[in-house]
Design an enzyme around this catalytic site. Sequence first.
Site, PDB file in Angstrom:
ATOM      1  N   HIS A   1       8.130  27.635  40.079  1.00 37.45           N
ATOM      2  CA  HIS A   1       7.815  28.980  40.544  1.00 37.45           C
ATOM      3  C   HIS A   1       8.627  30.022  39.777  1.00 37.45           C
ATOM      4  CE1 HIS A   1       5.812  26.902  43.729  1.00 37.45           C
ATOM      5  NE2 HIS A   1       6.933  26.497  44.300  1.00 37.45           N
TER       6      HIS A   1
ATOM      7  N   ARG B   1       1.410  25.140  37.962  1.00 42.85           N
ATOM      8  CA  ARG B   1       1.239  23.690  37.951  1.00 42.85           C
ATOM      9  C   ARG B   1       1.510  23.169  36.546  1.00 42.85           C
ATOM     10  NH1 ARG B   1      -4.031  23.345  39.815  1.00 42.85           N
ATOM     11  NH2 ARG B   1      -3.313  23.594  41.952  1.00 42.85           N
TER      12      ARG B   1
ATOM     13  N   GLN C   1       5.413  21.218  39.912  1.00 46.83           N
ATOM     14  CA  GLN C   1       5.287  22.667  39.868  1.00 46.83           C
ATOM     15  C   GLN C   1       6.600  23.338  39.492  1.00 46.83           C
ATOM     16  OE1 GLN C   1       4.212  23.613  43.886  1.00 46.83           O
ATOM     17  NE2 GLN C   1       2.288  22.458  43.836  1.00 46.83           N
TER      18      GLN C   1
ATOM     19  N   GLU D   1      12.347  28.422  47.387  1.00 49.81           N
ATOM     20  CA  GLU D   1      12.017  27.711  48.612  1.00 49.81           C
ATOM     21  C   GLU D   1      13.075  26.672  48.938  1.00 49.81           C
ATOM     22  OE1 GLU D   1       8.161  26.350  47.393  1.00 49.81           O
ATOM     23  OE2 GLU D   1       8.908  24.395  46.757  1.00 49.81           O
TER      24      GLU D   1
END
Length: 319
Positions: free
Chosen positions: A96, A190, A94, A113
């Site tokens: 982001h 994704r 992935q 994250e």
Amino acid sequence: MKPIFLSPYFRQKIWGGRKLETLFNYQIPDGKVGEAWIISGYRDDASHVINGEYKGMSLRDLYQQHPEVFGNPTEKEFPLLVKYLDANDNLSVQVHPDDAFAEKVEHDSGKTESWYVLQADPGSYLIYGHHAKTKAELEEMVKNGKWDKLLRKVPVKAGDFFYVPAGTIHALTKGIVVIETQQSSDVTYRLYDYDRVDQKTGKKRELHTEKSLAVTTVPHVDPVLNTAEKQVMDAKITTLVEPPVSPHFYLAKVDLKGKLNFQLKHRYQLFSVVAGNGSLHYDNVNYDLKLGDNFIIPAGIKQFAFEGTMTLITSAPTE
């Protein structure tokens, strides 16, 4: 004002397992449970308060209806999200978006994250970054499925920490359990999913190739974290990441063997017990703490104390 304890929200995932039940003694739903959203104010996936005058409220409602509990912040939504992830299989690869892209395209915040690794099987690795030197090279390697050449594999063991800024290609792989601290967002693009088929639909899961390529940072550069340790009473406090490296949150680990008087330096602060047990002392009240407990120290509580043998992960927004 009292400490606010929270119950998790669980999510089933194609790559999930049952470790969240065995490791933390959570009562999880049947099936493959991949995520426990342990401190969450995100939309309908919020944690709920389990003690005190706000018992039964979602963290999202508490934040919006009682902003004084959080020091009257300017942000309209609770800004952080803390999860446990049980990777019983490889997660999809992935990436982001950052805030600017996410707000424009998804009408949501971006997603930076971090992972603190709680458990990792021997030989485990993460997908963390890529080897493309230019956007053109990245696009060519993705188009032609050169995943082994493109994706950067990093060996991992319990106790490792990874900061994952928006724009970083990443994935957990089989046999890893982490506590993840992130911006409160669920925007995920994704890039690759090992050609897996979703048993419910009988189809391969959707990819977001164009958006993934648009937001990926090229070339990949590991962030310099400048991790720092200090001894305070009977605790070793390790700062894992903080501003200016991390513009959205402060994150630290507290390893306690004995007693620790704690002074709150942030507007409010989040805590999760990731090992051991002990107690929290405030206003002549003792709160028992065990592995899997999650709580918020709200605004207004400046000094409190911990006692026991335990490890806590603590975070706070940078506002």
